[in-house]
Design a protein around this motif. Structure first.
Motif, PDB file in Angstrom:
ATOM      1  N   GLY A  35      -0.997   2.480   8.510  1.00 16.35           N
ATOM      2  CA  GLY A  35      -1.927   1.475   9.024  1.00 16.35           C
ATOM      3  C   GLY A  35      -2.023   0.278   8.101  1.00 16.35           C
ATOM      4  N   GLY A  36      -1.202   0.220   7.093  1.00 12.16           N
ATOM      5  CA  GLY A  36      -1.157  -0.972   6.249  1.00 12.16           C
ATOM      6  C   GLY A  36      -2.081  -0.882   5.050  1.00 12.16           C
ATOM      7  N   GLY A  37      -3.116  -0.065   5.130  1.00 17.18           N
ATOM      8  CA  GLY A  37      -4.029   0.050   3.995  1.00 17.18           C
ATOM      9  C   GLY A  37      -3.421   0.996   2.984  1.00 17.18           C
ATOM     10  N   ARG A  68       2.576  -9.417   1.272  1.00 16.91           N
ATOM     11  CA  ARG A  68       2.138  -8.912   2.577  1.00 16.91           C
ATOM     12  C   ARG A  68       0.618  -8.916   2.652  1.00 16.91           C
ATOM     13  N   TRP A  69       0.122  -9.325   3.811  1.00 23.08           N
ATOM     14  CA  TRP A  69      -1.309  -9.147   4.114  1.00 23.08           C
ATOM     15  C   TRP A  69      -1.323  -8.118   5.227  1.00 23.08           C
ATOM     16  N   GLY A  70      -1.643  -6.871   4.875  1.00 24.76           N
ATOM     17  CA  GLY A  70      -1.386  -5.785   5.832  1.00 24.76           C
ATOM     18  C   GLY A  70       0.117  -5.747   6.053  1.00 24.76           C
ATOM     19  N   THR A  71       0.548  -5.897   7.294  1.00 19.88           N
ATOM     20  CA  THR A  71       1.995  -5.945   7.532  1.00 19.88           C
ATOM     21  C   THR A  71       2.488  -7.377   7.710  1.00 19.88           C
ATOM     22  N   ASP A  72       1.581  -8.341   7.621  1.00 24.12           N
ATOM     23  CA  ASP A  72       1.971  -9.743   7.832  1.00 24.12           C
ATOM     24  C   ASP A  72       2.647 -10.327   6.607  1.00 24.12           C
ATOM     25  N   SER A 113     -10.338  -9.250   1.698  1.00 24.05           N
ATOM     26  CA  SER A 113      -8.992  -8.909   2.175  1.00 24.05           C
ATOM     27  C   SER A 113      -8.136  -8.484   0.990  1.00 24.05           C
ATOM     28  N   ARG A 114      -7.174  -7.652   1.284  1.00 23.18           N
ATOM     29  CA  ARG A 114      -6.247  -7.189   0.256  1.00 23.18           C
ATOM     30  C   ARG A 114      -4.838  -7.595   0.632  1.00 23.18           C
ATOM     31  N   LEU A 115      -4.155  -8.237  -0.303  1.00 19.05           N
ATOM     32  CA  LEU A 115      -2.749  -8.578  -0.089  1.00 19.05           C
ATOM     33  C   LEU A 115      -1.932  -7.844  -1.137  1.00 19.05           C
ATOM     34  N   MET A 116      -0.657  -7.618  -0.830  1.00 19.06           N
ATOM     35  CA  MET A 116       0.165  -6.844  -1.756  1.00 19.06           C
ATOM     36  C   MET A 116       1.441  -7.594  -2.089  1.00 19.06           C
ATOM     37  N   LEU A 117       1.693  -7.762  -3.378  1.00 11.36           N
ATOM     38  CA  LEU A 117       3.004  -8.232  -3.831  1.00 11.36           C
ATOM     39  C   LEU A 117       3.894  -6.998  -3.878  1.00 11.36           C
ATOM     40  N   ARG A 118       4.976  -7.022  -3.116  1.00  5.95           N
ATOM     41  CA  ARG A 118       5.814  -5.833  -2.982  1.00  5.95           C
ATOM     42  C   ARG A 118       7.220  -6.083  -3.514  1.00  5.95           C
ATOM     43  N   ASP A 119       7.901  -4.988  -3.852  1.00  5.91           N
ATOM     44  CA  ASP A 119       9.328  -5.036  -4.154  1.00  5.91           C
ATOM     45  C   ASP A 119      10.039  -4.353  -2.998  1.00  5.91           C
ATOM     46  N   LEU A 120      10.743  -5.129  -2.193  1.00  2.00           N
ATOM     47  CA  LEU A 120      11.386  -4.568  -1.010  1.00  2.00           C
ATOM     48  C   LEU A 120      12.604  -3.727  -1.367  1.00  2.00           C
TER      49      LEU A 120
END
Ligand code: C2O
Ligand code: CU
Ligand code: CU
Length: 477
Positions: free
Chosen positions: A42-44, A260-264, A308-315
Motif C-alpha cells: 500500500g505504499g506505506g 517517491r510519494w507513495g507510489t508517485d 506526508s512521507r516521501l522516500m528517496l529510493r535506490d531502484l
C-alpha cells in the motif's frame, strides 16, 4: 521511465531485505515486528526510522583544522558500533570553504595503519593531494595547505593509502567538502537547513554492530544502506524547496536514485554534478551514479500536505534510502527554483583532439599494467586539450576518476549508448559500464607541472579495483 514499470521493485525489495536480515543476523539490530508489518504494502512503510545524522560543519581557513582519524564508537541509528572516523563523526565533518581561500587541514593519524587525506575534486599540487606516495604513518600527522582556486562544487575527502583505501573508506573515513563562489551565490539556492549534504553508501556489520570490511574482487557489497551513517534514516522537512548535495560514498555500488510519494514518482531538479553547476537546470526522475560521483539536486516539497512521507529510493537494490517527513510546523524557507541563467561553461572541444586510449581490464589493470607508485605511466602536456578514451574488456562498472583536472564528457557508445543530462558541465568521475566506450575532453590548466607539483593519478573508483592496482601515475609536463 514510468511509475508502473517500477512498481514490482517495491515488493521484491521487501523480500530481499527480509532475506538478508535473516541471513546476516541483522534482525537483532532492527525492530523485528515493525519490519514484518511492512509486507502489507500500500505504499506505506512501518520500518522504525532513525533521525538522519547531519555531521558538524567546519569552515576552513588558513588556521589548520584538525582532522583526527581513529577508531571510535558511532551511533548508526538503532544501535552503536565501532567505525573509523574523522573527529568521531561518520561521515566526517562537512568542510566548507569559498573559491579564493587558502585553507589548511591537519591530519592526525590515530589509526594502526598509514593513511592520508585526498581532496577528491580539488585541484591541488601533488604534495597536497594525499597520494599513496605521501601516506602519513600510523601515529603520525601532517598538515595539508592549499589554495581553493576553482568553482563552487561538492567535493569528497577520503584516505588514499596504498592498497588500504577500500578498507579505510568502508570502515567510515569519508566526508563532504563544499566549495562556494559568487556565481553560485547569485542563484540564491536553498541554504542553511534547506541544504542537506547526503553521503550515501552501503555497509556490513558484525553481530555486535561494528562496521566490517569483507570485500570481494568484484567490489565490496554491503547489505545495509547508510545515509550520513544512519540506518533507515528519516528527516523532517518544511513545506519548501530543498537542496540535496549527494555523494556516492560507496566502495563499489551504483545507486539509481528516485523519489517517491507513495507510489508517485517525484522529479529531481538537477542543478549540478562533480564539477559544480550544470549549464542549466534539468529534470530527471531517475539517476544512476557510481562511487565518487556527486549530484546537486533540488527537491520541491511545496504543495505537499502536512505529515506526508516521501522516500528517496535506490531502484537498483530496491532500497528505501531516506524518508522525508513533510511538516508544516517546520519552517520551509522561502526559496524558489532558480530563474537566472546558470554560469556559462565553455566547451573544451576543438574538432580534432589528440586521443589517448585507456583500457580498464580485468579487476586490476589499465592498459595491461597494475599500479606501481614508482612508475610514470604517461606524460601530459599542460594547457593542451586531449581526448581520453576509456574502454573495458569486462568486469565493469568502472567509475573512472582523474586527479588534477576536471573534464567534460564527450560521448558514450556501446552499452547504454548515451550521455545523461546531468553528465554535462565539469566532472572528475565518469561511469564506464561493460561494452561501453566513454570519451572525455581534458585539459590540465592549473599551472601545477613537473614531477614535484603535477604528478597525478587516474584510477577506477571502485575501491577494490583501485587497491588491486587499477590505477596509473601521470605527470603534467
Ligand atoms: Cu576519490 Cu583518487 O580518489
Ligand atoms: Cu581524486
Ligand atoms: Cu573498476
Amino acid at each position: 521511465m514510468t511509475a508502473a514499470s517500477h512498481t514490482p521493485l517495491r515488493s521484491s525489495a521487501r523480500i530481499d531485505r527480509r532475506r538478508l536480515m535473516v541471513a546476516c543476523g541483522l534482525a537483532g539490530l532492527l525492530p523485528g515486528p515493525a519490519v514484518w508489518a511492512a509486507r502489507g504494502g500500500g505504499g506505506g512503510t512501518t520500518v522504525t526510522r532513525n533521525k538522519l545524522y547531519l555531521p558538524p560543519t567546519i569552515g576552513l581557513s588558513s588556521t589548520p583544522t584538525v582532522l583526527t582519524a581513529r577508531q571510535t564508537s558511532v551511533n548508526f541509528g538503532g544501535g552503536s558500533g565501532r567505525a573509523l572516523t574523522f573527529n568521531s563523526s561518520l561521515p566526517g565533518p562537512t568542510l566548507v570553504t569559498s573559491k579564493g581561500d587558502s585553507v589548511s587541514a591537519k591530519l592526525v593519524n590515530g589509526l594502526a595503519q598509514e593513511s592520508s587525506v585526498h581532496w577528491h575534486g580539488l585541484i591541488v599540487p601533488t604534495a597536497q593531494d594525499g597520494q599513496p606516495q605521501d601516506a602519513v604513518p600510523a601515529g603520525g600527522d601532517r598538515t595539508y595547505d592549499f589554495l581553493v582556486d576553482q568553482r563552487a562544487a561538492l567535493n569528497f575527502y577520503h584516505p588514499h593509502p596504498h592498497m588500504l583505501t577500500g578498507e579505510q573508506v568502508c570502515l567510515g573515513l569519508a566526508g563532504a567538502f563544499i566549495v562556494r563562489d559568487r556565481e553560485e551565490d547569485a542563484l540564491s539556492l536553498p541554504a542553511g537547513v534547506n541544504e542537506l549534504p547526503l553521503v550515501i553508501r552501503d555497509a556490513n556489520f558484525d553481530k555486535t554492530g561494528n562496521l566490517i570490511y569483507n570485500p570481494s574482487s568484484t567490489g565490496f557489497s554491503g547489505k545495509t544502506a547508510l545515509v550520513n551513517g544512519t540506518r533507515n534514516p528519516s528527516h523532517t522537512v518544511g513545506v519548501g524547496l530543498y537542496r540535496l548535495r549527494v555523494l556516492n560514498g560507496a566502495n563499489a555500488r551504483l545507486f539509481k536514485l528516485a523519489l517517491r510519494w507513495g507510489t508517485d514518482p517525484r522529479k529531481f531538479y538537477v542543478i549540478g554534478n562533480d564539477g559544480g553547476l550544470l549549464p542549466s537546470m534539468v529534470e530527471e526522475f531517475e539517476i544512476e551514479f557510481g562511487p565518487g560521483e556527486r549530484l546537486d539536486l533540488l527537491v520541491d516539497f511545496r504543495g505537499i500536505p502536512n505529515n506526508s512521507r516521501l522516500m528517496l529510493r535506490d531502484l537498483n537494490a530496491g532500497w528505501d534510502l531516506l524518508e522525508f517527513v513533510v511538516s508544516s510546523a517546520t519552517p520551509g524557507g522561502n526559496y524558489n527554483l532558480p530563474t537566472a541563467p546558470f554560469p556559462t561553461i565553455g566547451a573544451l572541444f576543438p574538432p580534432d583532439l589528440p586521443t589517448r586510449t585507456f583500457s580498464f581490464d580485468g579487476m586490476s589493470k589499465i592498459n595491461g599494467r597494475e599500479y606501481d607508485m614508482d612508475r610514470r605511466d604517461f606524460t601530459v602536456p599542460p594547457y593542451a586539450t586531449e581526448r581520453w578514451r576509456f574502454t573495458t574488456s569486462g568486469n565493469a562498472p568502472h567509475p573512472i576518476h582523474v586527479h588534477g583536472a576536471s573534464f567534460q564528457v564527450l560521448s558514450r557508445s556501446g552499452g547504454r549508448g548515451r550521455l545523461y543530462s546531468w553528465e554535462e558541465g565539469w566532472k572528475d568521475t565518469v561511469l564506464l559500464k561493460d561494452n561501453e566506450t566513454v570519451d572525455i575532453a581534458i585539459q590540465f590548466d592549473s599551472g601545477f607541472t613537473g614531477p614535484e607539483l603535477g604528478r597525478y593519478l587516474m584510477h577506477c573508483h571502485k575501491l577494490e579495483h583501485e587497491d588491486m592496482g587499477m590505477m596509473a601515475n601521470f605527470v603534467v609536463e
